[in-house]
Structure formats: C-alpha cells, structure tokens
Scaffold this motif. Sequence first.
Motif, PDB file in Angstrom:
ATOM      1  N   ILE A  10      33.081  43.800  48.979  1.00  0.00           N
ATOM      2  CA  ILE A  10      33.007  45.020  48.175  1.00  0.00           C
ATOM      3  C   ILE A  10      32.471  46.202  48.967  1.00  0.00           C
ATOM      4  O   ILE A  10      32.796  47.356  48.701  1.00  0.00           O
ATOM      5  CB  ILE A  10      32.152  44.769  46.909  1.00  0.00           C
ATOM      6  CG1 ILE A  10      32.303  45.929  45.925  1.00  0.00           C
ATOM      7  CG2 ILE A  10      30.689  44.510  47.280  1.00  0.00           C
ATOM      8  CD1 ILE A  10      31.667  45.656  44.573  1.00  0.00           C
ATOM      9  N   CYS A  20      40.423  50.663  42.076  1.00  0.00           N
ATOM     10  CA  CYS A  20      40.336  49.590  41.095  1.00  0.00           C
ATOM     11  C   CYS A  20      40.832  48.304  41.724  1.00  0.00           C
ATOM     12  O   CYS A  20      41.520  48.303  42.745  1.00  0.00           O
ATOM     13  CB  CYS A  20      41.143  49.925  39.839  1.00  0.00           C
ATOM     14  SG  CYS A  20      42.886  50.323  40.170  1.00  0.00           S
ATOM     15  N   PRO A  48      39.827  43.728  42.095  1.00  0.00           N
ATOM     16  CA  PRO A  48      38.749  42.722  42.042  1.00  0.00           C
ATOM     17  C   PRO A  48      37.524  43.080  42.864  1.00  0.00           C
ATOM     18  O   PRO A  48      36.425  42.631  42.547  1.00  0.00           O
ATOM     19  CB  PRO A  48      39.440  41.465  42.594  1.00  0.00           C
ATOM     20  CG  PRO A  48      40.895  41.676  42.345  1.00  0.00           C
ATOM     21  CD  PRO A  48      41.122  43.143  42.490  1.00  0.00           C
ATOM     22  N   THR A  51      36.121  46.008  43.259  1.00  0.00           N
ATOM     23  CA  THR A  51      35.550  47.278  42.836  1.00  0.00           C
ATOM     24  C   THR A  51      34.886  47.108  41.475  1.00  0.00           C
ATOM     25  O   THR A  51      35.167  46.138  40.755  1.00  0.00           O
ATOM     26  CB  THR A  51      36.640  48.362  42.738  1.00  0.00           C
ATOM     27  OG1 THR A  51      37.499  48.038  41.638  1.00  0.00           O
ATOM     28  CG2 THR A  51      37.459  48.436  44.026  1.00  0.00           C
ATOM     29  N   LYS A  69      35.583  48.760  38.941  1.00  0.00           N
ATOM     30  CA  LYS A  69      36.679  48.875  37.965  1.00  0.00           C
ATOM     31  C   LYS A  69      37.681  47.766  38.267  1.00  0.00           C
ATOM     32  O   LYS A  69      38.697  47.963  38.944  1.00  0.00           O
ATOM     33  CB  LYS A  69      37.327  50.251  38.098  1.00  0.00           C
ATOM     34  CG  LYS A  69      38.200  50.645  36.915  1.00  0.00           C
ATOM     35  CD  LYS A  69      38.925  51.948  37.168  1.00  0.00           C
ATOM     36  CE  LYS A  69      37.955  53.096  37.368  1.00  0.00           C
ATOM     37  NZ  LYS A  69      38.687  54.388  37.553  1.00  0.00           N
ATOM     38  N   ARG A  70      37.390  46.564  37.785  1.00  0.00           N
ATOM     39  CA  ARG A  70      38.156  45.377  38.180  1.00  0.00           C
ATOM     40  C   ARG A  70      39.603  45.450  37.702  1.00  0.00           C
ATOM     41  O   ARG A  70      40.504  44.927  38.348  1.00  0.00           O
ATOM     42  CB  ARG A  70      37.489  44.116  37.645  1.00  0.00           C
ATOM     43  CG  ARG A  70      36.069  43.924  38.174  1.00  0.00           C
ATOM     44  CD  ARG A  70      35.453  42.634  37.675  1.00  0.00           C
ATOM     45  NE  ARG A  70      36.166  41.474  38.169  1.00  0.00           N
ATOM     46  CZ  ARG A  70      35.948  40.914  39.353  1.00  0.00           C
ATOM     47  NH1 ARG A  70      35.044  41.444  40.158  1.00  0.00           N
ATOM     48  NH2 ARG A  70      36.632  39.856  39.731  1.00  0.00           N
ATOM     49  N   SER A  71      39.816  46.107  36.568  1.00  0.00           N
ATOM     50  CA  SER A  71      41.176  46.270  36.081  1.00  0.00           C
ATOM     51  C   SER A  71      41.594  47.718  36.239  1.00  0.00           C
ATOM     52  O   SER A  71      40.823  48.641  35.926  1.00  0.00           O
ATOM     53  CB  SER A  71      41.266  45.861  34.609  1.00  0.00           C
ATOM     54  OG  SER A  71      42.520  46.229  34.078  1.00  0.00           O
TER      55      SER A  71
END
Length: 725
Positions: free
Chosen positions: A651, A661, A663, A665, A667-669
């Motif tokens: 990350i 965005c 996985p 970050t 904002k996973r989605s």
Amino acid sequence: MKENKETAKRTQFLLFWGQWFVLMLLPCFGTSACDKVNSDSLLSLALQAPLNLNWSSSTDCCLWEGITCGPGDQGHVVRLWLPRRGLTGVINPSITNLTHLTHLNLSHNSFLGSLPEDLFSSLSSLQVIDLSFNRLIGRLPPSNKISQLQVLNLSSNFFNGTIPSSILVPSVSIFNVSNNSFSGSIPIDNGSNHTSLTFLDLSYNKLNDTIPPGIGLCSKLQVFRAGFNSLSGSLPDEIFNLADLRQLSLPVNSLTGPINDGIMNLTNLQILEIFSNQFSGPIPSQIGSLSRLENLLLHVNNLTGPLPLSLANSTKLSALNLRVNNLTGDLSSFNFSPLQRLTTLDLGNNYFTGEFPKSLYSCKSLTAIRLTENQLTGQISPEIVALESLAFLSISTNNMTNATGALRILKGCKNLTSLILSNNFPFEPVPDDKSLGDLDGFQSLRVFSLGGCQFTGQVPTWLAKLKNLQVLDLSFNLITGSVPGWLASLPNLFYIDLSNNLLQGGFPNDLCGMPVLTSKEASDNVDRSYLELPVFVKPNNATDQQYNQLSNLPPAIYLSNNSLNGSIPIEIGRLKFIHVLDLSHNKFSGSIPDQISNLTNLEKLDLSYNNLSGEIPVSLKGLHFLSSFSVAYNDLQGLVPSGGQFDTFTISSFEGNPGLCGPLTPKRSCHQSPQSPPQVLEVTRRSKTQTILIALVFGIFFGIGFGIGFSMDDKKIPIIGWRRK
C-alpha cells in the motif's frame, strides 16, 4: 600491481599444483587388453556424452581417450581422466566396478545427483579424486576404506551434511571441499594424525563450530582456508605452531578475541586474511617481524589502537587493508616509504587524524588508495603526481579543503580511473576551471564523485570533455540551474546522480538519448571492468551495496529532491537499458507516460511526491524486473493495475493519492462512495495556490485558521564511497 598479484598467486598455488602434477605422473605401463567388465562400465559413462568421447566397443578400452590401464595382461583401468568433457547426468554406479582405479578426475562437467553409495568403499585404491565443478548433491558416502588417498577435491558442488572425519585419512596432503553446503565441524580431531596435510580448503560452506586445537598437529600445513562460514570462538593458540604456514585465510566468520602475539611465530606467512570477523584489541605491535607478508587483510573488525610502526618492516607487503575498524593516531607520522611493493592501501572508516601522509608519495607501485571517513585535514599536495600508477583514489568524508586546487593537481595523475572526493570542501564553489577537461587531464576517469560537499554553482561544463566517464555523482550539493542535456554527449555514461540539489526546469529530452541507455551496441562496448577497490553506493537510504566492478552497478538516473517541473517526456521510453529511474520529490505534473513500459530492464521506478495526475498506465505491469515502485503522494486517479509485479507491491507504493481505488488503497472498490464527510478536508499534496484557497474558504466559513506544513524526513547521503561497510 598485476605483476605482484601474479607473484602472490604463483606462491600460493605452487605447492598445490606441484604436488598435483607429481601425483599425476604414472609409470610407463605396458600395453594390455581391457577386460570386459572395465569396458562395459566405461561405456555406460560414455553414453552420457556421446559427442565428446571417441570411445567405441570395437577398440580396446586401454586405448581410449582419458583411460590408462595398469601393467601386465589383466587389463585393469587405473586412471579415468575426463575433465571438461561435457559429461552430464548422474555418475553411473557401474563406475564402482573399476576396482583398481587409482586416479579419478571428472571435474568441470555437469554431473548431477548424489555419489554412488559404495563409491569410496569399492574404489579403495584411489589416490586422487577430483570431482570439482559439477552439480553433485547429497551427503558423502562412507569413506573409511580409502587409506591411500592423497588428493581429494570436491569443491564447487552442492554437497551437504557434515564432513566425515574418516575421509581425511593420514595420507591426504591436499583436501579441498570449498564452495559446498557442508555444516558442522572442521573434520580434524585433537588426536588425529594429519602430518601429511599441506593444503586444507573448507571455505564457502556452512561450518558452524570452533577451530579445533588439533589444527596445530598438522605440522606440514602450508595453506589453511576456512573463510565464508559461521565459525566462532577465538584463534586457538595451537594454530601458531604451524611454522610452515604460508596462507591463513579465515574471512567472513564470527571469530572473536584479540590477534595473539603468537602470530609472530608464523615467520613464513605470506597471506593473512581474517577480515569481516569480530576480532578486537590492537594489531600486534611486532607484526612487522613477518617479513614475508604480502597481503594483510584485517578489515571490518573491531581493532583499536594505532598503526604499528613495525609494519614498515614488512617490505614485501603488496596489499594492506584495515578498513572499518576503530584505529586511531596521526596517520601523517607513519613512514610508508619502505613499502615500495605496496600496490593497494585501504585505511578507510577509522579515526585517523593528521594530513594526507606525504610518505605515501614515495610508494611508486601504488595503484589504489582509500582513506575515506577519517579525520584528515589539509590539502592535496602536488607530490601526488609522482604516483604514476595511481588508478583509484578515495578520500571522501574527511576535512579536506580547496577542491579546485585538488583537481588541478590530480589531473596530473594520468592513469586515474576512479576519483571519490565526496563529503569534503564544505560550501566551496563547484570546481569550474575549464582547463580541468583539457586533453592532459582526467581523460582516463570513469568514476567521479563530488557528492555531499554542499558545492554552490552549476554543473560544470568541463565534465562534457571526459569522454570515458561512466559514473557521475554530484548529489547532496547546492547546485542550481537545470539538468544539462549535454550529459547525453558522454558516450560511456550510464550512471548519473544529481539528487538532493536545487535544480530547476524540466527533464531534458536530450537525456533520453544517452547512448549506453538507449543502444545495446553502445552498452556492450562500454568497458565496465574491474575496480582496484570496491565502491559503496547508498541511494535512497538503502543499505550500502558493494560493487567490485562497474559491470555490476545498475544503470541509473537519480534526480530526486530537486525542484524539477513540467511533464515527464514521452521520449523517456528510449532508455531501454536503464535499471533505476528516480524522479521523486520534485514538481513533475501531467500524466505518467505509457512509454515507460518500454523500459523492460527497469528494476526501480520512483515517481513519488510529485504533482502527477491521470491513471497509472496498465502497461507498467509488463515490467517483469520491477521490484521497487512508488507513485505515492501525487494526484493520480482510477484503478491500481493488478497482475505481474503489481501483485508484489504494498500500500505504501500508492498512498497519498485519494483518487486511486483498488485492493491496495483505502477506496477498495472503485464504485464506493467517499467515506469522509464533506466538511472534512482531505489532506493531500496540492499546489501552493490550492492550499491557500482551501485555507481561505475554511477560514471564512468556520473561522478556523489552517496551516499545512510539509516536512521531509528522508534525508539521503551522497551515494558513493563513504559509508562504513
């Protein structure tokens, strides 16, 4: 230097090869017919290299290449001598049928697998065994029947387990199992009889015990090597009883304690290599009584005290390396003049004081000097030009002054190839004497480092005349102006570090045409040969890396921590042979060029802390060698690519980009609504104008004053040649 190295090499191996060839001389045997058992057993070996052996069942095997039969009419094969024949596969168990074999040499082939379990027990007449430089694995088979063995060479394989003491029979004179994975103890018992042993090489294994006192009973031992293991404890006093010892080589272990004065008993010692251990205390004051000493390598230990004055009596000394210890004293008071054969001197990373020793100027054989990271003062003397063979000079991280004067003098050293002066000359102007680039100055220079001097001024234009330059380090200075495009005119340059300066402007398009980084032909033609002493590189707060030759130094451009702006040019995709590109901590804007995916040799890409926008090009996942990647703290948006090397990044490679965005970050989605309430300010890196506007708006509506500060705690150090290692 070359002549001295060859002399040392001949001395070191004279005994080894002398005994080897004596053992190879066999009596003149009468012709005899090869018996069928021997013939069939040999043919099973020949099947493993049909194109490399001229053996045939239609001829007498005693006449085959590499075969010698014994006297009489028995037809027994006594010598199987097949080095470098391209043999592959496992060693066929049928070899154990050659029960009269005395000499076996299958070295420098590609044999795999383990040895036949009954090899040594069946071939009990063996006197010489050489299976070195193959790919053999496993433990050694039982060996208690080879009572006539004189030479055993199993080096450079993949054997493991312990070394059975039974294999070191009293008749053995040469024993070499180096470069394997043996563990456990040195196979010498205190009560064993090893009076025939003259050459013992156990280096590059995983031995993890102490040196046994029984080593002192090997009364004829002349070469003892056990370096690059995990040996511990101190040197046993018994080792100083080996009056015939020529070489004692125990580097890179965990040996401790002082260097005992008993070492002066080893009056025939020519090579003493005990570097990279944990030896402490002073160097024995009378070490100079070892008058035959040629190589004294004690670096990377915890030695203290001054340089012994008696060392000047070791007049045959060729290499002296005491780097990375805690030695002290006024170096300029030591008389180096008697050391006329000295070619390499490395006293770096100690606490020596005084000036550059003038007595060194009379050591006309010197090719390499490193006095890095001491407390030396003063200026370079014009007398240094008397060292006509000097190729490597590093005096970085001292308190030297007058950089321009130093370079005016040093350009008279015509053979100088590596010049490392970093971390000296604080706040002086960068040397800009155009005569420094004349045809009579620095035309042999390949490595040039002036990092960490806090020089003011611009990148000097005389550097453009150094056509052999390969590595340039001007990092950690106060250099202003722009990145000069004329650097691309240097036909051999493949490594540039201008990081941590005050450079402005954009990334010059000319730099995208550096010959060595764009052309395979130009890259292959660069002579990145051996360095007289290793250089140490520390970019980006990474661990020091040692490079013994320039061919191992990764082609790189470091421009981080400047004030460069504009877009990253799409022409950067021409640098197909670059391994490291670091543009972090600048003001680059625009999108990440998709053409970076053309840099198929790239191992590190750092674009963090800029003002880049747009998406991360999906094509970058095709960079299969990319092991370090960061685009942190930009204004990037969209989905973080997955697959390829991107699946190995963390990350931290993407943080500080609220628009990203996926996985890795927050904002996973990519379809998820922002989690933060609208009244909360997202802290991202913005331009100064954006920051002021945001502060004004929030001040008006909420009566709150915001102060946004940016601190940088990743201070670097100049990369070349000065860190303790």
